[in-house]
Design an enzyme around this catalytic site. Structure first.
Site, PDB file in Angstrom:
ATOM      1  N   SER A 251       2.051  -6.122   4.055  1.00  0.00           N
ATOM      2  CA  SER A 251       0.941  -5.333   4.595  1.00  0.00           C
ATOM      3  C   SER A 251       0.846  -4.060   3.786  1.00  0.00           C
ATOM      4  O   SER A 251       1.838  -3.608   3.208  1.00  0.00           O
ATOM      5  CB  SER A 251       1.212  -4.960   6.048  1.00  0.00           C
ATOM      6  OG  SER A 251       2.151  -3.901   6.113  1.00  0.00           O
ATOM      7  N   ASP A 252      -0.328  -3.480   3.734  1.00  0.00           N
ATOM      8  CA  ASP A 252      -0.419  -2.132   3.202  1.00  0.00           C
ATOM      9  C   ASP A 252       0.376  -1.245   4.171  1.00  0.00           C
ATOM     10  O   ASP A 252       0.617  -1.608   5.318  1.00  0.00           O
ATOM     11  CB  ASP A 252      -1.879  -1.692   3.115  1.00  0.00           C
ATOM     12  CG  ASP A 252      -2.059  -0.621   2.055  1.00  0.00           C
ATOM     13  OD1 ASP A 252      -1.070   0.074   1.729  1.00  0.00           O
ATOM     14  OD2 ASP A 252      -3.171  -0.455   1.544  1.00  0.00           O
TER      15      ASP A 252
ATOM     16  N   SER B  24       0.732  -1.310   0.000  1.00  0.00           N
ATOM     17  CA  SER B  24       0.000   0.000   0.000  1.00  0.00           C
ATOM     18  C   SER B  24       0.748   1.337   0.000  1.00  0.00           C
ATOM     19  O   SER B  24       1.649   1.482  -0.754  1.00  0.00           O
ATOM     20  CB  SER B  24      -0.956   0.052   1.134  1.00  0.00           C
ATOM     21  OG  SER B  24      -1.884   1.042   0.873  1.00  0.00           O
TER      22      SER B  24
END
Ligand code: NAG
Ligand code: NAG
Ligand code: NAG
Ligand code: NAG
Length: 754
Positions: free
Chosen positions: A287-288, A8
């Site tokens: 993970s973002d 992200s």
């Protein structure tokens, strides 16, 4: 199945590195077993991990993975962007730098426009070019990573979503196909999915954002803490299919878990989702950016910073975007919350991807090693950017054949509007510096010598309109109205645009042409119903060559063939809460449903709408099977549906059939366009039975036809795949009832019975 990485936006700083001590390429001189190209990838990864100290291991779990100078391993940046061209993440350092001999890269149309071509080969070719340019930049020393966090394959669920522009639209089958094609291109596989050299990657793709993420900010709900309540039914037949296409079919080597929670559980700590559903043998999960920090700090889901880190690693995340994990992982390990085995598992996934990228084979060599500066912005790449814009642009309205304008005439042209001459607007978000840009005004100047332009000055615009022979208005939105962090507040044109258009249309000698640059749909009912506005052209954010493509279409050098990949809703749709994730209509509460599959309300333009300068007719000339008997394997005869699993693979195989459609070009212009095949339910669709879609896309293919030419197009249909939808408990089922195969106005009845 694949292992994945999750991706992200907002990473900041990381562990310090001393790049001057570290060679640019690992395995350049010293020879460890992990440098041995003859050894299996996983074994090489394990060998490398076995040589690391605990601190070295921990330094690898964030997007800025530190160098390990004593083993000759350079710094690695996991985060790079390449949504529609090699890009930069604004305001933060990531793996790509345009400060070097390469100063720009080919900027393709924003995805929502490219998708409208319905041309999987085009999507594949674009991704292959992006991967090639990225690899070339790496070879030139302008990349510290080759893991790209694209494609975005969330469903464009609500027309307000600021990132809808990044997606291929609202249909799960189309989005899955886009994902598969894009990943294969980016990773260097063949269109059919064959790896060209074992498991070697051109560059690594990352499917994001897993899952049910499609809201930035709406009335106090923000993506970082939003809990998306999703039914099992919608999850199974709307939100997840694109990820299956991306991971299973496309074999993406990365997956990103999204910020939001789904049914109360944050995506990045959901073991069932990350490990059970998504992960296979390949790839990594990221993970973002900063998502792990939110688990404790915003969502209060984890009880401490250390537990947040532990939960994400346990669920299957391998690398955390942002510095946060680096601050807490050591104490989490010392306190015994994170077992070292979880860390080794993550490292194995991470180094496997780096080894597959060829980053432990010494200096660049082989086919990919030869790519260099002349492969970025190559003429054929830029030509493909133009071709993509041509194929994507959708002609929404063309009364009395106002378009194309005549090239021969000496007439004067007035070009008006805030989007007529702004090069940035062409690019949409997640952009890099383009090789060049051609705005609509610059494109039109190639055709018309006598041209006058005004941006938003109404008085001057009206004057120009009065005296010009033809008027082209270039209106729409930009990243201030729709972007990451920013959902739209309504569906009408921003500011005073509507009144500017009407003033100009009133003043003009003849009906005007309206060009819309925007990602999400706009309620232009006023223009659709206004005779003084003769034509409407939707051009998305058409990329570096967009203005050229628009001008070619306006002056008839290209015959438009694009088709909308999302429903254009009227402004009244704004009364539907954006946080309502349901796809299916609920008449009892007045919820109208979403997308062409379930929404039966008023539309400005429909999914699949798109005109041409010629007229196509369609005839379904052959259907190899039209009766589908579900009862054969049904034990639940009181129901009107059977699960695909119960039908069994033999039934599914036998049920496969094909459809031959004859396409005839009846008009006066050759053209290329996609043929869309749908299944339409006559009985239960939408509000009875198990809630099958009213209509669902079964297949699409691009055809080229000359004037008067007839072409046969063959579709392979698998009822288990194409006629199924999910039951309330999330099982894929086929519902009985009469239905039709539909192409254009042509309908062909079929029977699905028990
Ligand atoms: C990096 O290494 C060089 C050469 O060994 C040294 O002169 C310099 O001080 C180091 N910088 C840092 C920040 O450690
Ligand atoms: C989701 O469901 C939970 C539990 O029923 C509820 O508390 C929450 O308000 C719902 N969220 C939204 C956005 O509707
Ligand atoms: C259009 O924009 C370009 C810069 O992108 C500028 O050079 C040119 O002067 C503009 N044209 C007009 C007519 O304003
Ligand atoms: C339009 O442009 C021409 C030059 O191309 C100029 O002579 C003329 O005055 C302009 N018209 C208006 C109304 O500005």
């Amino acid at each position: 199945m694949l292992g994945l990485l999750i991706c992200s936006i907002t990473c900041s700083t990381s562990l310090s590195t001393n790049e001057s001590k570290v060679p640019p390429f690992s395995c350049g001189s010293r020879s460890y077993p992990f440098c041995d190209e003859g050894m299996p990838v996983r074994e090489r990864a394990r060998d490398l991990i076995s040589r690391l100290t605990l601190d070295e291991k921990l330094s690898q779990l964030i997007n800025k993975a530190a160098a390990i100078p004593r083993l000759g391993v350079p710094y690695y940046q996991w985060w790079s962007e390449a949504l529609h061209g090699v890009a930069v993440a604004e305001g933060v350092e990531n793996g790509i730098s345009f400060r070097g001999v390469v100063k720009a890269a080919t900027s393709f149309p924003q995805v929502i426009l490219t998708a409208s071509s319905f041309d999987a080969h085009l999507w594949y070719r674009i991704a292959k070019v992006i991967g090639t340019e990225a690899r070339a930049m790496y070879n030139e020393g302008q990349a510290t990573g080759l893991t790209f966090w694209a494609p975005t394959v969330n469903i464009f669920r609500d027309p307000r979503w600021g990132r809808g522009q990044e997606t291929p639209g609202e249909d799960p089958l189309l989005t899955a196909k886009y994902a598969t094609s894009f990943v294969r291109g980016l990773q260097g596989d063949s269109f059919e999915g064959r790896a060209l050299k074992d498991d070697h990657l051109l560059v690594s793709a990352c499917c994001k954002h897993f899952t049910a993420y499609d809201l930035e900010s709406w009335k106090g709900y923000v993506r970082y803490t939003f809990n998306a309540n999703v039914t099992k039914q919608d999850m199974a037949d709307t939100y997840q299919p694109p990820f299956k296409g991306c991971i299973k079919e496309g074999k993406a080597s990365g997956l990103m878990c999204a910020y939001n929670l789904v049914n109360g559980v944050p995506n990045c700590v959901d073991y069932d989702l990350l490990t059970e559903t998504a992960r296979g043998e390949w790839g990594y999960i990221t993970s973002d950016c900063d998502a792990v920090s939110f688990l404790f700090q915003k969502q209060h889901y984890a009880k401490s910073n250390e537990e947040a880190v532990a939960d994400a690693l346990k669920a299957g995340m391998d690398v955390s975007c942002g510095p946060y994990l680096g601050n807490y992982i050591k104490s989490a390990v010392l306190k015994g919350i994170v077992p070292e085995s979880d860390i080794d598992k993550a490292l194995e996934n991470l180094f496997t991807v780096r080894i597959r990228l060829g980053l432990f084979n010494g200096p660049p060599s082989g086919t990919y090693g030869k790519l260099g500066r002349e492969d970025v912005c190559a003429p054929e790449h830029q030509e493909l950017a133009l071709e993509a814009a041509r194929q994507g642009i959708v002609l929404l309205k063309n009364e009395r054949k106002l378009l194309p304008l005549s090239k021969a005439g000496k007439g004067s042209l007035a070009v008006i509007g805030p989007n007529a001459n702004v090069s940035n607007v062409l690019l949409g978000n997640y952009r890099g510096p383009p090789c060049t840009t051609i705005t609509p005004l610059q494109g039109l100047m190639r055709y018309a010598k006598d041209i006058n332009y005004s941006s938003i000055d109404v008085k001057r615009a009206v004057e120009l309109a009065k005296s010009a022979d033809c008027v082209v208005l270039v209106m729409g939105t930009n990243q201030l109205q729709e972007s990451e962090y920013k959902d739209r507040e309504d569906l009408v044109l921003p500011g005073e645009q509507e009144s500017l258009i009407m003033s100009v249309a009133e003043a003009a000698k003849k009906p005007v042409v309206l060009v819309l640059l925007c990602g999400g749909p706009i309620d232009v009912s006023f223009a659709k119903n206004e005779p003084k506005i003769g034509s409407i052209l939707w051009a998305g954010y058409p990329g570096q060559a967009g203005g050229g493509a628009i001008a070619e279409i306006i002056f008839g050098d290209y015959n438009p063939g694009g088709r909308l990949t999302m429903t254009w809703y009227p402004q009244e749709f704004m009364k539907i809460p954006m946080i309502d994730m349901r796809m299916r209509a609920d008449p009892s509460s007045g919820f109208p449903g979403r997308t062409y599959r379930f929404y039966g309300g008023k539309k400005v333009f429909e999914f699949g709408h798109g005109l041409s300068y010629t007229t196509y007719s369609y005839k379904i000339v052959f259907v190899s099977q039209r009766n589908f008997d579900l009862k054969a394997s049904s034990s639940t005869s009181n129901l009107r549906y059977v699960s695909v699993q119960e039908l069994g693979s033999r039934w599914c195989k036998k049920a496969k059939f094909f459809v031959i459609v004859r396409v005839k070009n009846k008009g006066k212009m050759a053209g290329k366009h996609p043929v869309l095949l749908f299944l339409r339910r006559t009985q239960y669709g939408g509000d009875g039975g198990v809630g099958s879609p009213m209509k669902q896309l079964v297949g699409f293919q691009t055809v080229k036809t000359d004037v008067k030419e007839k072409v046969l197009v063959k579709f392979s249909v698998s009822p288990c795949e194409h006629f199924s939808s999910a039951s309330e408990d999330g099982e894929m089922v086929i519902e009985s009832g009469d239905a039709s195969l539909v192409v254009g106005d042509e309908e062909h009845p079929i029977r699905i019975h028990m």
